[in-house]
Design a protein around this motif. Structure first.
Motif, PDB file in Angstrom:
ATOM      1  N   MET A   1       0.772  -1.297  -0.228  1.00 15.48           N
ATOM      2  CA  MET A   1      -0.062  -0.010  -0.038  1.00 15.48           C
ATOM      3  C   MET A   1       1.031   1.130   0.201  1.00 15.48           C
ATOM      4  N   LEU A   2       0.462   2.215  -0.709  1.00 17.20           N
ATOM      5  CA  LEU A   2       1.203   3.592  -0.726  1.00 17.20           C
ATOM      6  C   LEU A   2       0.514   4.795  -0.072  1.00 17.20           C
ATOM      7  N   ARG A   3       1.353   5.660   0.504  1.00 21.10           N
ATOM      8  CA  ARG A   3       0.822   6.784   1.108  1.00 21.10           C
ATOM      9  C   ARG A   3       1.538   7.994   0.734  1.00 21.10           C
ATOM     10  N   VAL A   4       1.033   9.166   0.580  1.00 18.20           N
ATOM     11  CA  VAL A   4       1.470  10.272   0.264  1.00 18.20           C
ATOM     12  C   VAL A   4       1.722  10.901   1.642  1.00 18.20           C
ATOM     13  N   THR A   5       3.345  11.320   1.655  1.00 16.57           N
ATOM     14  CA  THR A   5       3.584  12.033   3.086  1.00 16.57           C
ATOM     15  C   THR A   5       4.049  13.457   2.882  1.00 16.57           C
ATOM     16  N   GLY A   6       4.117  13.864   1.842  1.00 17.85           N
ATOM     17  CA  GLY A   6       4.298  15.356   1.517  1.00 17.85           C
ATOM     18  C   GLY A   6       4.501  15.570   0.085  1.00 17.85           C
ATOM     19  N   TYR A   7       5.171  16.604  -0.136  1.00  9.48           N
ATOM     20  CA  TYR A   7       5.388  16.859  -2.049  1.00  9.48           C
ATOM     21  C   TYR A   7       6.545  17.873  -2.158  1.00  9.48           C
ATOM     22  N   LEU A   8       7.229  17.918  -3.257  1.00  9.49           N
ATOM     23  CA  LEU A   8       8.224  18.543  -3.624  1.00  9.49           C
ATOM     24  C   LEU A   8       7.717  19.768  -4.674  1.00  9.49           C
ATOM     25  N   ASP A   9       8.233  20.801  -4.635  1.00  6.20           N
ATOM     26  CA  ASP A   9       7.916  21.761  -5.841  1.00  6.20           C
ATOM     27  C   ASP A   9       8.815  21.518  -6.759  1.00  6.20           C
ATOM     28  N   ASN A  27      10.581   5.629  -9.975  1.00  3.34           N
ATOM     29  CA  ASN A  27      10.882   4.399 -10.804  1.00  3.34           C
ATOM     30  C   ASN A  27       9.812   3.481 -11.209  1.00  3.34           C
ATOM     31  N   GLU A  28       8.770   4.142 -11.396  1.00  3.12           N
ATOM     32  CA  GLU A  28       7.445   3.373 -11.937  1.00  3.12           C
ATOM     33  C   GLU A  28       6.206   4.263 -12.549  1.00  3.12           C
ATOM     34  N   GLU A  29       6.254   4.270 -13.726  1.00  4.13           N
ATOM     35  CA  GLU A  29       5.406   4.997 -14.595  1.00  4.13           C
ATOM     36  C   GLU A  29       3.855   4.921 -14.237  1.00  4.13           C
ATOM     37  N   LYS A  30       3.591   3.782 -13.677  1.00  2.00           N
ATOM     38  CA  LYS A  30       2.051   3.964 -13.319  1.00  2.00           C
ATOM     39  C   LYS A  30       1.835   4.812 -12.057  1.00  2.00           C
ATOM     40  N   LEU A  31       2.668   5.162 -11.307  1.00  2.03           N
ATOM     41  CA  LEU A  31       2.426   6.204 -10.202  1.00  2.03           C
ATOM     42  C   LEU A  31       2.287   7.726 -10.700  1.00  2.03           C
ATOM     43  N   ALA A  32       2.119   7.832 -12.117  1.00  2.00           N
ATOM     44  CA  ALA A  32       1.579   9.220 -12.790  1.00  2.00           C
ATOM     45  C   ALA A  32       0.680   9.654 -12.016  1.00  2.00           C
ATOM     46  N   LYS A  33      -0.300   8.846 -11.647  1.00  2.00           N
ATOM     47  CA  LYS A  33      -1.704   9.149 -11.074  1.00  2.00           C
ATOM     48  C   LYS A  33      -1.707   9.811  -9.939  1.00  2.00           C
ATOM     49  N   TYR A  34      -0.511   9.819  -9.255  1.00  2.00           N
ATOM     50  CA  TYR A  34      -0.290  10.411  -7.772  1.00  2.00           C
ATOM     51  C   TYR A  34       0.004  11.987  -8.288  1.00  2.00           C
ATOM     52  N   ILE A  35       0.852  12.258  -9.279  1.00  2.00           N
ATOM     53  CA  ILE A  35       1.111  13.755  -9.745  1.00  2.00           C
ATOM     54  C   ILE A  35       0.145  14.232 -10.587  1.00  2.00           C
ATOM     55  N   ILE A  36      -0.510  13.738 -11.050  1.00  2.00           N
ATOM     56  CA  ILE A  36      -1.772  14.117 -11.697  1.00  2.00           C
ATOM     57  C   ILE A  36      -2.893  14.373 -10.663  1.00  2.00           C
ATOM     58  N   GLY A  37      -3.045  13.473  -9.701  1.00  2.00           N
ATOM     59  CA  GLY A  37      -3.878  14.128  -8.540  1.00  2.00           C
ATOM     60  C   GLY A  37      -3.379  15.392  -7.875  1.00  2.00           C
ATOM     61  N   PHE A  38      -2.152  15.699  -7.806  1.00  2.00           N
ATOM     62  CA  PHE A  38      -1.638  16.798  -7.112  1.00  2.00           C
ATOM     63  C   PHE A  38      -1.861  17.828  -7.882  1.00  2.00           C
ATOM     64  N   ASN A  39      -2.033  17.691  -9.206  1.00  2.00           N
ATOM     65  CA  ASN A  39      -1.998  18.842 -10.480  1.00  2.00           C
ATOM     66  C   ASN A  39      -3.106  18.855 -11.171  1.00  2.00           C
ATOM     67  N   ILE A  58       5.523  12.922  -2.581  1.00  2.00           N
ATOM     68  CA  ILE A  58       6.245  12.027  -1.789  1.00  2.00           C
ATOM     69  C   ILE A  58       5.402  10.837  -1.686  1.00  2.00           C
ATOM     70  N   VAL A  59       5.749   9.850  -2.312  1.00  2.00           N
ATOM     71  CA  VAL A  59       4.721   8.591  -2.135  1.00  2.00           C
ATOM     72  C   VAL A  59       5.655   7.393  -1.327  1.00  2.00           C
ATOM     73  N   GLU A  60       5.237   6.994  -0.252  1.00  2.00           N
ATOM     74  CA  GLU A  60       5.958   5.912   0.408  1.00  2.00           C
ATOM     75  C   GLU A  60       5.192   4.676   0.444  1.00  2.00           C
ATOM     76  N   SER A  61       6.018   3.507   0.574  1.00  2.00           N
ATOM     77  CA  SER A  61       5.389   2.285   0.888  1.00  2.00           C
ATOM     78  C   SER A  61       4.905   2.147   2.474  1.00  2.00           C
ATOM     79  N   VAL A  62       3.925   1.849   2.478  1.00  2.00           N
ATOM     80  CA  VAL A  62       3.202   1.298   3.956  1.00  2.00           C
ATOM     81  C   VAL A  62       2.988   0.037   4.178  1.00  2.00           C
ATOM     82  N   GLU A  63       3.410  -0.686   4.999  1.00  2.00           N
ATOM     83  CA  GLU A  63       3.476  -1.884   5.228  1.00  2.00           C
ATOM     84  C   GLU A  63       1.988  -2.318   5.976  1.00  2.00           C
TER      85      GLU A  63
END
Length: 76
Positions: A1-9, A27-39, A58-63
């Motif tokens: 599971m992934l979680r957003v913990t912040g962002y970079l300008d 290192n994963e193109e499929k995660l573009a949805k997170y960038i689109i969601g923030f913009n 900033i997307v981090e893996s959560v156990e």
């Protein structure tokens, strides 16, 4: 599971795409949805011009505990 913990300008370079940014950042193109969601204001952009201000999350893996039901773990 992934979680957003912040962002970079970030300021785009000519030719950047959501996919290329996700590949560089995560290192994963499929995660573009997170960038689109923030913009969302740029969701219709295919290729960026230079100097477009974006927020890169900033997307981090959560156990996830194994005892978590499938509908809560995102695996179903």
């Amino acid at each position: 599971m992934l979680r957003v913990t912040g962002y970079l300008d970030y300021r785009t370079r000519a030719g950047d795409t959501f996919d290329s940014l996700a590949l560089t950042m995560y290192n994963e193109e499929k995660l573009a949805k997170y960038i689109i969601g923030f913009n969302p204001q740029y969701s219709d952009v295919i290729v960026f011009d230079a100097n477009v201000p974006l927020r890169l999350p900033i997307v981090e893996s959560v156990e996830t505990p194994e005892t978590l039901p499938p509908w809560r773990s995102g695996t179903s």
